[in-house]
Design an enzyme around this catalytic site. Structure first.
Site, PDB file in Angstrom:
ATOM      1  N   LYS A  11      44.064 -11.737  41.095  1.00  0.00           N
ATOM      2  CA  LYS A  11      45.115 -10.744  41.334  1.00  0.00           C
ATOM      3  C   LYS A  11      44.727  -9.767  42.440  1.00  0.00           C
ATOM      4  O   LYS A  11      45.587  -9.258  43.166  1.00  0.00           O
ATOM      5  CB  LYS A  11      45.421  -9.999  40.039  1.00  0.00           C
ATOM      6  CG  LYS A  11      46.134 -10.865  38.991  1.00  0.00           C
ATOM      7  CD  LYS A  11      47.493 -11.352  39.480  1.00  0.00           C
ATOM      8  CE  LYS A  11      48.309 -12.004  38.383  1.00  0.00           C
ATOM      9  NZ  LYS A  11      49.664 -12.403  38.833  1.00  0.00           N
ATOM     10  N   ASP A  40      60.721 -22.823  38.380  1.00  0.00           N
ATOM     11  CA  ASP A  40      59.696 -22.838  37.337  1.00  0.00           C
ATOM     12  C   ASP A  40      59.296 -24.286  37.093  1.00  0.00           C
ATOM     13  O   ASP A  40      60.071 -25.210  37.371  1.00  0.00           O
ATOM     14  CB  ASP A  40      60.210 -22.197  36.048  1.00  0.00           C
ATOM     15  CG  ASP A  40      59.069 -21.679  35.183  1.00  0.00           C
ATOM     16  OD1 ASP A  40      58.827 -20.442  35.202  1.00  0.00           O
ATOM     17  OD2 ASP A  40      58.413 -22.483  34.502  1.00  0.00           O
ATOM     18  N   TYR A  87      40.511 -13.492  36.344  1.00  0.00           N
ATOM     19  CA  TYR A  87      41.906 -13.081  36.487  1.00  0.00           C
ATOM     20  C   TYR A  87      42.022 -11.917  37.473  1.00  0.00           C
ATOM     21  O   TYR A  87      42.894 -11.917  38.351  1.00  0.00           O
ATOM     22  CB  TYR A  87      42.463 -12.691  35.122  1.00  0.00           C
ATOM     23  CG  TYR A  87      43.899 -12.237  35.126  1.00  0.00           C
ATOM     24  CD1 TYR A  87      44.930 -13.153  35.320  1.00  0.00           C
ATOM     25  CD2 TYR A  87      44.235 -10.899  34.942  1.00  0.00           C
ATOM     26  CE1 TYR A  87      46.255 -12.744  35.327  1.00  0.00           C
ATOM     27  CE2 TYR A  87      45.553 -10.480  34.943  1.00  0.00           C
ATOM     28  CZ  TYR A  87      46.564 -11.405  35.137  1.00  0.00           C
ATOM     29  OH  TYR A  87      47.870 -10.994  35.146  1.00  0.00           O
ATOM     30  N   THR A 112      54.570  -9.146  26.458  1.00  0.00           N
ATOM     31  CA  THR A 112      54.967 -10.500  26.806  1.00  0.00           C
ATOM     32  C   THR A 112      53.906 -11.476  26.342  1.00  0.00           C
ATOM     33  O   THR A 112      52.714 -11.151  26.295  1.00  0.00           O
ATOM     34  CB  THR A 112      55.161 -10.636  28.340  1.00  0.00           C
ATOM     35  OG1 THR A 112      55.348 -12.018  28.673  1.00  0.00           O
ATOM     36  CG2 THR A 112      53.980 -10.094  29.110  1.00  0.00           C
ATOM     37  N   VAL A 150      52.089  -5.323  29.456  1.00  0.00           N
ATOM     38  CA  VAL A 150      53.513  -5.566  29.243  1.00  0.00           C
ATOM     39  C   VAL A 150      53.649  -6.406  27.975  1.00  0.00           C
ATOM     40  O   VAL A 150      52.860  -7.326  27.728  1.00  0.00           O
ATOM     41  CB  VAL A 150      54.153  -6.302  30.429  1.00  0.00           C
ATOM     42  CG1 VAL A 150      55.650  -6.499  30.191  1.00  0.00           C
ATOM     43  CG2 VAL A 150      53.918  -5.533  31.727  1.00  0.00           C
ATOM     44  N   ASP A 189      56.312 -26.812  41.027  1.00  0.00           N
ATOM     45  CA  ASP A 189      54.913 -26.651  40.653  1.00  0.00           C
ATOM     46  C   ASP A 189      54.272 -25.834  41.761  1.00  0.00           C
ATOM     47  O   ASP A 189      54.040 -26.340  42.863  1.00  0.00           O
ATOM     48  CB  ASP A 189      54.237 -28.018  40.527  1.00  0.00           C
ATOM     49  CG  ASP A 189      52.737 -27.919  40.272  1.00  0.00           C
ATOM     50  OD1 ASP A 189      52.205 -26.790  40.191  1.00  0.00           O
ATOM     51  OD2 ASP A 189      52.086 -28.975  40.169  1.00  0.00           O
ATOM     52  N   VAL A 190      53.991 -24.560  41.500  1.00  0.00           N
ATOM     53  CA  VAL A 190      53.536 -23.674  42.575  1.00  0.00           C
ATOM     54  C   VAL A 190      52.123 -23.998  43.051  1.00  0.00           C
ATOM     55  O   VAL A 190      51.676 -23.447  44.064  1.00  0.00           O
ATOM     56  CB  VAL A 190      53.625 -22.190  42.158  1.00  0.00           C
ATOM     57  CG1 VAL A 190      55.069 -21.782  41.886  1.00  0.00           C
ATOM     58  CG2 VAL A 190      52.721 -21.879  40.978  1.00  0.00           C
ATOM     59  N   ASN A 223      56.715 -14.599  41.350  1.00  0.00           N
ATOM     60  CA  ASN A 223      56.372 -14.060  40.039  1.00  0.00           C
ATOM     61  C   ASN A 223      55.570 -15.021  39.175  1.00  0.00           C
ATOM     62  O   ASN A 223      55.021 -14.622  38.145  1.00  0.00           O
ATOM     63  CB  ASN A 223      57.667 -13.668  39.310  1.00  0.00           C
ATOM     64  CG  ASN A 223      57.406 -13.128  37.928  1.00  0.00           C
ATOM     65  OD1 ASN A 223      56.825 -12.064  37.766  1.00  0.00           O
ATOM     66  ND2 ASN A 223      57.837 -13.852  36.904  1.00  0.00           N
TER      67      ASN A 223
END
Length: 252
Positions: free
Chosen positions: A157, A38, A153, A188, A186, A61-62, A88
């Site tokens: 995806k 992360d 978004y 979150t 979800v 850092d993705v 994820n």
């Protein structure tokens, strides 16, 4: 059945959020050793400490290929090999398209789509050496069925779903399976930008009540078991799939 992942070596990104943390917890509960990656170092180390000696943290850092390559290299070194990669890490930005800024569009694609390419590219040689493996990509219900305020978004995806299908076919001769998880609503903090766009929590709850056949959001603990299944040998004949966990919203 306990020990479904006994001996498995897994790297997961985005592991400090609700879903990622529960997925990592599920991996470890079933016997895996897990490297969690992360960008938030302090929170990531805290999660690794909470999960115990079977977990190890590497900052990543993705959006940077070099950083992802470092995660995979250091993760494989700590694990002694690699059996599964769970991608994820994600980003949420919402807004009507006529006022949506290019910077937000680019950020969504950098985190939600391009990062999957980086992770797979650097993990595949290690999975090939293992003789088989699993790549689990995080998509979304939005990637199958968009909505107002979710154009960018949803596009990012949806790219993950297409990437997953094509990569699964490419890697099938290597016995490396590639699948995507597509959660709906979800509970979150990740969804806060979408909640704000909808007008707040009350508006969100009304939307969920009208849209979701089961009439509620999922919890992160209801998403995590699919990660475990897809990382396990129980799913040895499952590849190129995009699994919805959305309370029945998408049934096409």
């Amino acid at each position: 059945m306990a020990g479904r992942l006994s001996g498995k070596r897994i790297i997961i990104t985005g592991a400090i959020g609700n879903i990622g943390k529960e997925a990592a917890r599920g991996f470890i509960a079933e016997g895996a050793r897990v490297v969690i990656g992360d960008i938030a170092e302090e929170a990531g180390r805290a999660v690794a400490s909470e999960l115990g000696e079977a977990a190890h943290f590497v900052q990543v850092d993705v959006t940077s290929e070099a950083s992802v390559a470092n995660l995979i290299a250091r993760g494989v070194e700590w694990l002694g090999g690699l059996d599964a990669l769970a991608q994820n890490a994600g980003l949420q930005r919402s807004g009507a398209i006529d006022g949506f800024e290019q910077a937000n569009w680019d950020a969504l694609f950098a985190v939600n789509a391009r990062a999957h390419f980086f992770g797979a590219k650097h993990a595949i040689p290690h999975l090939q050496r293992s003789g088989k493996g699993s790549i689990i990509n995080m998509s979304s219900l939005a990637g199958k069925r968009g909505g107002p305020g979710l154009v960018a978004y949803s596009a990012s995806k949806g790219a993950v779903i297409a990437f997953t299908t094509a990569l699964a076919l490419e890697l099938a001769p290597d016995n490396i399976r590639v699948n995507a998880i597509c959660p709906g609503w979800v509970d979150t903090a990740f969804n806060q930008p979408a909640i704000d766009f909808m007008g707040g929590a009350d508006a969100q709850q009304k939307k969920i009540a009208s849209l979701v056949p089961l009439g509620r959001q999922a919890s992160a603990t209801e998403i995590a078991p699919l990660f475990v299944y897809l990382a396990s040998d129980e799913s040895a004949y499952v590849t190129a799939q995009s699994f919805g966990i959305d309370g029945g919203v998408y049934n096409g």
